[in-house]
Design a protein around this motif. Structure first.
Motif, PDB file in Angstrom:
ATOM      1  N   GLN A 225      39.822  45.966  30.871  1.00  0.00           N
ATOM      2  CA  GLN A 225      39.843  45.663  28.947  1.00  0.00           C
ATOM      3  C   GLN A 225      38.566  44.980  28.692  1.00  0.00           C
ATOM      4  OE1 GLN A 225      43.703  44.111  27.221  1.00  0.00           O
ATOM      5  NE2 GLN A 225      43.943  42.457  29.106  1.00  0.00           N
ATOM      6  N   ILE A 226      37.350  44.932  29.252  1.00  0.00           N
ATOM      7  CA  ILE A 226      36.239  44.658  28.851  1.00  0.00           C
ATOM      8  C   ILE A 226      35.150  44.999  29.666  1.00  0.00           C
ATOM      9  CG2 ILE A 226      36.653  42.550  27.872  1.00  0.00           C
ATOM     10  CD1 ILE A 226      35.966  41.562  30.397  1.00  0.00           C
ATOM     11  N   ASP A 227      34.309  45.327  29.409  1.00  0.00           N
ATOM     12  CA  ASP A 227      32.455  46.153  30.071  1.00  0.00           C
ATOM     13  C   ASP A 227      31.292  44.742  30.136  1.00  0.00           C
ATOM     14  OD1 ASP A 227      33.954  48.224  29.363  1.00  0.00           O
ATOM     15  OD2 ASP A 227      32.746  49.435  27.755  1.00  0.00           O
ATOM     16  N   ILE A 228      31.847  44.329  29.120  1.00  0.00           N
ATOM     17  CA  ILE A 228      30.449  43.278  29.191  1.00  0.00           C
ATOM     18  C   ILE A 228      30.711  41.384  28.325  1.00  0.00           C
ATOM     19  CG2 ILE A 228      29.081  43.688  27.283  1.00  0.00           C
ATOM     20  CD1 ILE A 228      26.551  43.855  29.482  1.00  0.00           C
ATOM     21  N   GLY A 229      30.025  40.952  28.976  1.00  0.00           N
ATOM     22  CA  GLY A 229      30.552  39.277  28.649  1.00  0.00           C
ATOM     23  C   GLY A 229      29.284  38.201  29.541  1.00  0.00           C
ATOM     24  N   THR A 230      29.269  36.931  28.653  1.00  0.00           N
ATOM     25  CA  THR A 230      28.192  35.854  29.278  1.00  0.00           C
ATOM     26  C   THR A 230      29.658  35.418  29.981  1.00  0.00           C
ATOM     27  OG1 THR A 230      29.595  34.352  27.172  1.00  0.00           O
ATOM     28  CG2 THR A 230      27.205  35.311  27.214  1.00  0.00           C
ATOM     29  N   TYR A 231      29.073  35.193  31.184  1.00  0.00           N
ATOM     30  CA  TYR A 231      29.333  34.314  32.191  1.00  0.00           C
ATOM     31  C   TYR A 231      28.922  33.755  33.043  1.00  0.00           C
ATOM     32  CZ  TYR A 231      34.124  35.009  35.177  1.00  0.00           C
ATOM     33  OH  TYR A 231      35.067  34.516  35.975  1.00  0.00           O
ATOM     34  N   TRP A 232      29.504  32.603  33.943  1.00  0.00           N
ATOM     35  CA  TRP A 232      28.703  31.950  34.742  1.00  0.00           C
ATOM     36  C   TRP A 232      28.632  32.049  36.531  1.00  0.00           C
ATOM     37  CZ3 TRP A 232      33.131  27.842  33.619  1.00  0.00           C
ATOM     38  CH2 TRP A 232      33.109  28.249  32.207  1.00  0.00           C
ATOM     39  N   SER A 233      27.735  32.009  36.725  1.00  0.00           N
ATOM     40  CA  SER A 233      26.568  32.541  37.167  1.00  0.00           C
ATOM     41  C   SER A 233      27.446  32.843  39.804  1.00  0.00           C
ATOM     42  CB  SER A 233      25.056  32.251  37.760  1.00  0.00           C
ATOM     43  OG  SER A 233      25.827  30.804  38.516  1.00  0.00           O
ATOM     44  N   GLY A 234      28.073  31.327  39.153  1.00  0.00           N
ATOM     45  CA  GLY A 234      28.944  31.149  40.633  1.00  0.00           C
ATOM     46  C   GLY A 234      30.633  31.404  40.051  1.00  0.00           C
ATOM     47  N   SER A 235      31.050  31.882  39.123  1.00  0.00           N
ATOM     48  CA  SER A 235      32.283  32.291  38.646  1.00  0.00           C
ATOM     49  C   SER A 235      31.726  33.944  39.096  1.00  0.00           C
ATOM     50  CB  SER A 235      32.768  32.151  37.397  1.00  0.00           C
ATOM     51  OG  SER A 235      32.258  30.733  36.733  1.00  0.00           O
ATOM     52  N   ALA A 236      30.656  34.788  38.440  1.00  0.00           N
ATOM     53  CA  ALA A 236      31.147  36.007  38.929  1.00  0.00           C
ATOM     54  C   ALA A 236      31.085  36.287  40.881  1.00  0.00           C
ATOM     55  CB  ALA A 236      29.795  36.262  38.184  1.00  0.00           C
ATOM     56  N   ASP A 237      30.289  35.516  41.157  1.00  0.00           N
ATOM     57  CA  ASP A 237      30.249  35.837  42.853  1.00  0.00           C
ATOM     58  C   ASP A 237      31.873  35.586  43.488  1.00  0.00           C
ATOM     59  OD1 ASP A 237      28.349  35.937  45.161  1.00  0.00           O
ATOM     60  OD2 ASP A 237      28.590  33.393  45.229  1.00  0.00           O
ATOM     61  N   ARG A 238      32.343  34.022  42.756  1.00  0.00           N
ATOM     62  CA  ARG A 238      33.886  34.070  42.765  1.00  0.00           C
ATOM     63  C   ARG A 238      34.784  35.405  42.464  1.00  0.00           C
ATOM     64  NH1 ARG A 238      33.458  29.028  42.140  1.00  0.00           N
ATOM     65  NH2 ARG A 238      33.747  29.018  39.596  1.00  0.00           N
ATOM     66  N   ALA A 239      34.015  36.238  41.181  1.00  0.00           N
ATOM     67  CA  ALA A 239      35.035  37.140  41.756  1.00  0.00           C
ATOM     68  C   ALA A 239      35.096  38.005  42.123  1.00  0.00           C
ATOM     69  CB  ALA A 239      34.429  37.127  39.919  1.00  0.00           C
ATOM     70  N   LYS A 240      33.752  38.340  42.301  1.00  0.00           N
ATOM     71  CA  LYS A 240      33.225  39.946  43.282  1.00  0.00           C
ATOM     72  C   LYS A 240      34.292  39.305  44.689  1.00  0.00           C
ATOM     73  CE  LYS A 240      29.189  42.442  43.847  1.00  0.00           C
ATOM     74  NZ  LYS A 240      29.820  43.557  43.550  1.00  0.00           N
ATOM     75  N   THR A 241      33.375  38.095  44.929  1.00  0.00           N
ATOM     76  CA  THR A 241      33.999  37.731  46.875  1.00  0.00           C
ATOM     77  C   THR A 241      35.247  37.138  47.310  1.00  0.00           C
ATOM     78  OG1 THR A 241      31.810  36.877  46.660  1.00  0.00           O
ATOM     79  CG2 THR A 241      33.069  36.715  48.405  1.00  0.00           C
ATOM     80  N   HIS A 242      35.713  36.838  46.248  1.00  0.00           N
ATOM     81  CA  HIS A 242      37.060  36.318  46.465  1.00  0.00           C
ATOM     82  C   HIS A 242      38.365  36.329  46.095  1.00  0.00           C
ATOM     83  CE1 HIS A 242      40.502  33.066  47.229  1.00  0.00           C
ATOM     84  NE2 HIS A 242      40.427  32.428  46.246  1.00  0.00           N
TER      85      HIS A 242
END
Lengths: 354, 289
Positions: A225-242
């Motif tokens: 539902q989204i293309d882009i947004g503000t996010y925390w670096s650790g959270s982005a890493d977690r979204a990808k890895t985990h």
């Protein structure tokens, strides 16, 4: 007859309740207050710590720094460890909510990067009020499905192609600081509030919704539902890895907001020894490497922990690169007046959008 | 009901005391005391926690009147309350009529169960399940596109209609229950008398059934209107960027910025406005009733 019985019942209840609370306090528990899904509540980490020390970890969570401060203010003596963003450490100390930490009891403290450990935000009158844990960025993250190649500029948020597919956090300070970066200003010394307001006003129609927890963000990407947004670096890493989501972090050329998270011990903690043991475990390289590999995490403040990562790891290669260090701006403490001003602006923007 | 109350008052209050006491004790401890504390907070500059300085002020109430932001939000919340109440009447009243006058026995029980079912699930679960239904590529979108020959795009999530849908779903059972009780109490022979004296079905509805069931409608409307004006969970989750209402701003004051005094003042202004509206509406409604 009726009244005494009622009184007796009430007394019995009161006695039962206080006995219950006493019993709970007597156990060697470490009450930890942190963001949900942010390292301290990982089941494997809790199990390892409990096995090593014999303390029992009880996790509680907050959804905003203000909620965290509210929780320690309104429950004195309940928490033993609290995770506080360094920019809020001042406020917590001034409110007599946290106590000085005896760092000689923390064997891993010596390995913490000197610039982080000596941060004036965490040290007051020669005493340590916060042990640096991890640092990271509030930058942009993208849904990889929507981009052929990752954008480099913060202006991508305003690109009409993403209308209704942009997300930002429902947080006045973060929004205003983000607007400051977008209008080329210092986040800790915003001179031109009108420019920030104009930037954010034009961003509003682009926005799909506001996020308040990692879970919100990840669900929006999972359902595309989204293309882009503000996010925390650790959270982005977690979204990808985990969570194996198509998310990647973008550190825009205009810069990003950097923050430092630290652990403190609240005034009135009933288990200071347990708190010290827990904090020491949290800054241990072994825990950190496992956290990064299994789940995904921000950058550790412990230099030995970062060095323990593989050479090409994002947290070592990208976040540690001098080029990134030049672009980022660390958050400084914010006064109550500033905070209220930011909130008023943010509320006005949210109301005008209707 | 009225007869029982009359008997109660004839016997005096004393024998009724043991029955009333637990409820009133509970109300005093659980509602009146905290509410009084909140009222007290609303006149303070800061909370007296951790040795903070504080004094009395009217500034929190003045904030409401000095910034158009709050009154605009309050108006949009009142509008939300009216719209949700209206939809609840439109959807709930016919259902209550069918339950009370048309269905009998087993089928009535079954339908009644369906009406009450939402009460058995947690509010948050209900709201999140709406999120799954309403979003683009969600259940509604997929289902309609599977059936319809042409492509339509349904993305109601994060919009004003989504907030209305979520709130109506949560509150319609109140309307059905209160209307059902009054409709059931209407003597069938009154309806039959009206019909045999030559009134059309429509006339019977307007002249007999609706006036007699007015107390239920009013009670249901009040039960729905008041909480909806202050609602914050549904707008926040379903409303997205348009989900800022008076209730969400009050929640922000308590949770996000720890300004309890301002939050309390805003809550009491809401309470006052709602009471004024109910007081103004009371004589009008009594006349029609």
């Amino acid at each position: 007859m009726r009244m005494p019985r009622l009184t007796a019942l009430l007394t019995a209840t009161a006695v039962f309740v206080s006995a219950f609370t006493l019993a709970a306090q007597a156990a060697e528990e470490v009450h930890v207050l942190n963001w949900k899904g942010y390292g301290a509540d990982e089941p494997w980490a809790v199990a390892n710590f409990e096995k090593a020390t014999g303390f029992k970890v009880v996790n509680d969570f907050f959804n905003s720094e203000q909620e965290m401060l509210t929780k320690i203010r309104t429950n004195p003596g309940l928490y033993d460890v609290v995770m506080i963003n360094a920019a809020f450490n001042d406020q917590a100390m001034a409110g007599k909510l946290i106590q000085p930490i005896d760092v000689s009891k923390l064997s891993n403290y010596a390995d913490i990067a000197k610039d982080k450990a000596s941060s004036p935000m965490l040290n007051h009158d020669g005493k340590v009020y916060g042990v640096p844990w991890v640092w990271g960025l509030t930058a942009l993250a993208i849904n990889e499905k929507s981009f052929d190649k990752p954008p480099t500029s913060i202006a991508e948020m305003w690109n009409p192609a993403h209308k209704g597919r942009v997300i930002i956090r429902d947080d006045a300070v973060e929004a205003v600081q983000f607007g400051a970066i977008a209008s080329g200003q210092n986040i800790n010394d915003i001179k031109d509030m009108d420019a920030v307001k104009a930037k954010l006003t034009s961003l509003m129609p682009q926005i799909k919704t506001f996020w308040s927890s990692e879970n919100d963000w990840n669900q929006m990407v999972a359902s595309n539902q989204i293309d882009i947004g503000t996010y925390w670096s650790g959270s982005a890493d977690r979204a990808k890895t985990h969570f194996k989501l198509p998310v990647s972090l973008v550190i825009p050329q205009e810069g990003a907001v950097a923050w430092l998270d630290a652990f403190s011990i609240p005034v009135g903690s009933k288990n200071v020894a347990g708190a010290e043991a827990f904090i020491n475990y949290m800054i241990d390289p072994k825990f950190y490497v496992e956290w990064v590999t299994k789940v995904g995490a921000p950058v550790s403040a412990n230099t030995k922990a970062v060095e323990a990562l593989p050479e090409d790891a994002f947290n070592r290669k990208v976040m540690g690169s001098p080029d990134v260090a030049k672009r980022i701006q660390f958050q400084a403490p914010i006064t109550d007046e500033q905070r209220e001003k930011y909130l008023a602006l943010w509320q006005e923007l949210k109301v005008n959008v209707k | 009901m009225a007869d029982q109350l009359a008997i109660g008052s004839r016997r005096g209050l004393k024998p009724a005391l043991p029955l009333l006491l637990p409820a009133y004790l509970w109300l005093t401890v659980a509602i009146f005391l905290p509410l009084s504390a909140m009222f007290f907070f609303s006149f303070m500059t800061d909370l007296p926690l951790a040795g903070k300085e504080w004094s009395f002020t009217l500034g929190n109430y003045a904030a409401f009147f000095s910034q158009s932001l709050y009154s605009r939000l309050l108006l949009s919340s009142l509008r939300l309350g009216l719209e949700v109440t209206l939809w609840c009447v439109v959807i709930g009243y016919p259902a209550a009529y069918v339950l009370a006058k048309v269905l009998k026995g087993r089928s009535r029980e079954a339908i009644f169960l369906l009406v009450i079912l939402p009460f058995w699930s947690n509010g948050l679960v209900r709201i999140f399940s709406w999120a799954m239904v309403l979003r683009e590529g969600g259940i509604l979108d997929t289902a309609l596109n599977a059936v319809l020959p042409f492509k339509i795009n349904i993305d109601l999530m994060y919009s004003y209609p989504a907030v209305i849908i979520g709130l109506v779903h949560s509150y319609v059972p109140y309307m059905v229950l209160t209307c059902y009780l009054t409709l059931q109490a209407i003597d069938d022979s009154l309806i039959e008398a009206g019909r045999s004296l030559g009134a059309s079905r429509r006339q019977v509805l307007w002249r007999v059934i609706i006036p007699l069931s007015m107390p239920g409608l009013v009670a249901g409307a009040a039960l729905i209107f008041v909480p909806v004006v202050g609602s914050f969970m549904e707008p926040r989750i379903l409303g997205g960027r348009t989900g800022t209402f008076y209730g969400t701003v009050i929640e922000d004051q308590f949770v996000a910025v720890f300004n309890w005094p301002l939050g309390a003042a805003l809550s009491f202004i809401l309470l006052a406005v709602v009471l004024i509206i109910l007081a103004l509406a009371a004589p009008v409604l009594r006349r029609t009733g």
